[in-house]
Design an enzyme around this catalytic site. Structure first.
Site, short mmCIF file in Angstrom:
data_model
loop_
_atom_site.label_atom_id
_atom_site.label_comp_id
_atom_site.label_asym_id
_atom_site.label_seq_id
_atom_site.Cartn_x
_atom_site.Cartn_y
_atom_site.Cartn_z
N TRP A 334 0.84 -1.21 0.00
CA TRP A 334 0.00 0.00 0.00
C TRP A 334 0.86 1.26 0.00
O TRP A 334 0.55 2.24 -0.67
CB TRP A 334 -0.92 0.00 1.22
CG TRP A 334 -1.55 1.33 1.46
CD1 TRP A 334 -2.47 1.97 0.66
CD2 TRP A 334 -1.28 2.23 2.54
NE1 TRP A 334 -2.80 3.20 1.20
CE2 TRP A 334 -2.08 3.38 2.35
CE3 TRP A 334 -0.47 2.17 3.66
CZ2 TRP A 334 -2.07 4.46 3.23
CZ3 TRP A 334 -0.46 3.24 4.54
CH2 TRP A 334 -1.24 4.36 4.32
N HIS A 335 1.97 1.23 0.73
CA HIS A 335 2.84 2.40 0.74
C HIS A 335 3.49 2.63 -0.62
O HIS A 335 3.77 3.78 -0.99
CB HIS A 335 3.92 2.23 1.82
CG HIS A 335 3.43 2.52 3.20
ND1 HIS A 335 3.14 1.52 4.11
CD2 HIS A 335 3.17 3.69 3.84
CE1 HIS A 335 2.72 2.07 5.24
NE2 HIS A 335 2.73 3.37 5.11
#
Length: 405
Positions: A334-335
């Site tokens: 997600w990052h």
């Protein structure tokens, strides 16, 4: 057109307080001026996504329309047949824009996705939450207007915290009494001043004043680091970056919570003295709490239930280990799709699994001492483990590697 980055300069707060004053007066007298709040929200979103960021503004509009179609389509179909494949399809469609935004820079180096905009992650978490809780039956009715208010609540669009739909709806529909609202105003003022300390003083000190100099020294001595594996400058960078990351992010979160309180919405806090954590689990109960709890509720717990329901693994300890790895691997992706974000996620999963083994060992050997000294040691170890993970997260090791080669 004026373009304002949320909470980035004093002018934003002037606009914010002046604009919210009529709304605050209304709340003080027990009324929520819904039409006025809607207009103000629209103006602030226009200021955030207008001007030079007009492409992000268009992407936001397209994104909202897309999510409305997905959520409304799922709600309508669920009434006829609550099939698992439809639910999974709705969730995948909901996260598709975010996946495109995260993958594009990795596939086409240096290029940003045209569907991306500031805060797309937080809006995606809210949309997926809506689908999942509708399936669970905890959200009984899809109210398009309230859903729009929930998604586009401008204090939290860019930086979170990640609220829950039912909690937000409750606050929006139930106006706090005067005594409670005055208490909220007091907290808002406190959070604004604390946010200024964090964001504009401490974050500036660590991130703008100290970090570039320490990074320069670490790069100058990179050869010694790769030869010996030791670099005091790198250790200094690790601690300095960790402080910068906390004060910058916590400052933004405090501003968002304060603005929410001014509007009569008790948005949950995002940080609770995370560097006082006694172990890595305790840390994730204190750091970016709304994200941590979202992953816990909508990924970790659901994946655990799925594995248990289908008897994929027998031992509970193995189930938790697999779900920790999956949970934090997803958080890493997600990052961003880079090795250091993925390693960051796997590092935290490994740390939690190791912590579970240690807790089991302590439970078996009850004679181990537990006092202020051992608590202090636990906090010290946790702090350093977390700071090392932030060094990985920063990508600075990647920079050192390319500088050396």
């Amino acid at each position: 057109m004026i373009n304002l980055q949320p909470y980035s300069n004093p002018m934003y707060f002037v606009w914010l307080l002046v604009s919210l004053l009529p709304l605050m007066i209304g709340l003080y007298f027990g009324k929520r001026f819904v039409a006025y709040q809607t207009i103000i929200s629209g103006i602030f979103l226009l200021l955030i996504f207008g001007g030079s960021k007009w492409q992000q503004g268009l992407a936001l509009i397209g994104y909202i329309i897309f999510q409305f179609i997905v959520v409304d389509g799922y709600v309508r179909y669920k009434k006829r047949a609550n099939q698992t494949w439809v639910f999974v399809g709705a969730v995948l469609l909901s996260i598709l824009p975010l996946v495109i935004v995260k993958i594009t820079p990795a596939v086409q180096v240096g290029r940003q996705s045209l569907v991306g905009f500031l805060g797309i992650s937080y809006l995606t978490f809210k949309s997926v939450q809506m689908i999942m809780e509708t399936r669970d039956g905890t959200i009984k009715k899809f109210d398009p207007i309230m859903f729009a208010r929930f998604l586009l609540f401008f204090p939290t669009v860019s930086s979170g915290p990640i609220d829950r739909y039912r909690r937000f709806q409750h606050d929006y529909l139930k106006i706090p009494d005067r005594e409670r609202y005055l208490e909220m105003l007091g907290k808002a003022v406190h959070y604004i001043f604390l946010g200024f300390l964090y964001k504009f003083i401490l974050s500036y000190l660590f991130g703008t004043v100290m970090l570039p100099h320490i990074a320069h020294i670490a790069i100058m001595h990179r050869a010694a680091f790769f030869h010996t594996g030791i670099s005091l400058a790198l250790v200094g960078y690790m601690y300095t970056y960790s402080m910068y990351l906390f004060f910058d992010f916590a400052g933004y979160s405090l501003f968002a919570v304060a603005a929410s309180y001014l509007m009569g919405i008790e948005t949950p806090m995002n940080f609770n003295q995370p560097f006082k954590a006694h172990n890595i689990k305790d840390f994730w109960n204190r750091w970016h709490m709304t994200l941590s709890f979202w992953f816990r509720d909508f990924i970790f717990m659901r994946l655990t239930f799925f594995i248990m329901k289908h008897h994929l693994l027998k031992k509970r300890v193995r189930i938790s280990q697999v779900t920790y790895l999956a949970n934090f691997l997803i958080m890493g992706f997600w990052h961003g799709v880079t090795w250091y974000y993925i390693v960051y996620g796997l590092f935290h999963a490994s740390a939690i699994i190791t912590n579970d083994y240690w807790l089991a060992f302590k439970k078996k050997h009850r004679r181990l001492p537990h006092n202020r000294l051992t608590e202090g040691i636990a906090i010290f170890i946790t702090f350093n483990v977390v700071c090392f993970s932030f060094l990985i997260f920063s990508g600075f090791l990647n920079t050192l590697w390319f500088q050396a080669h």
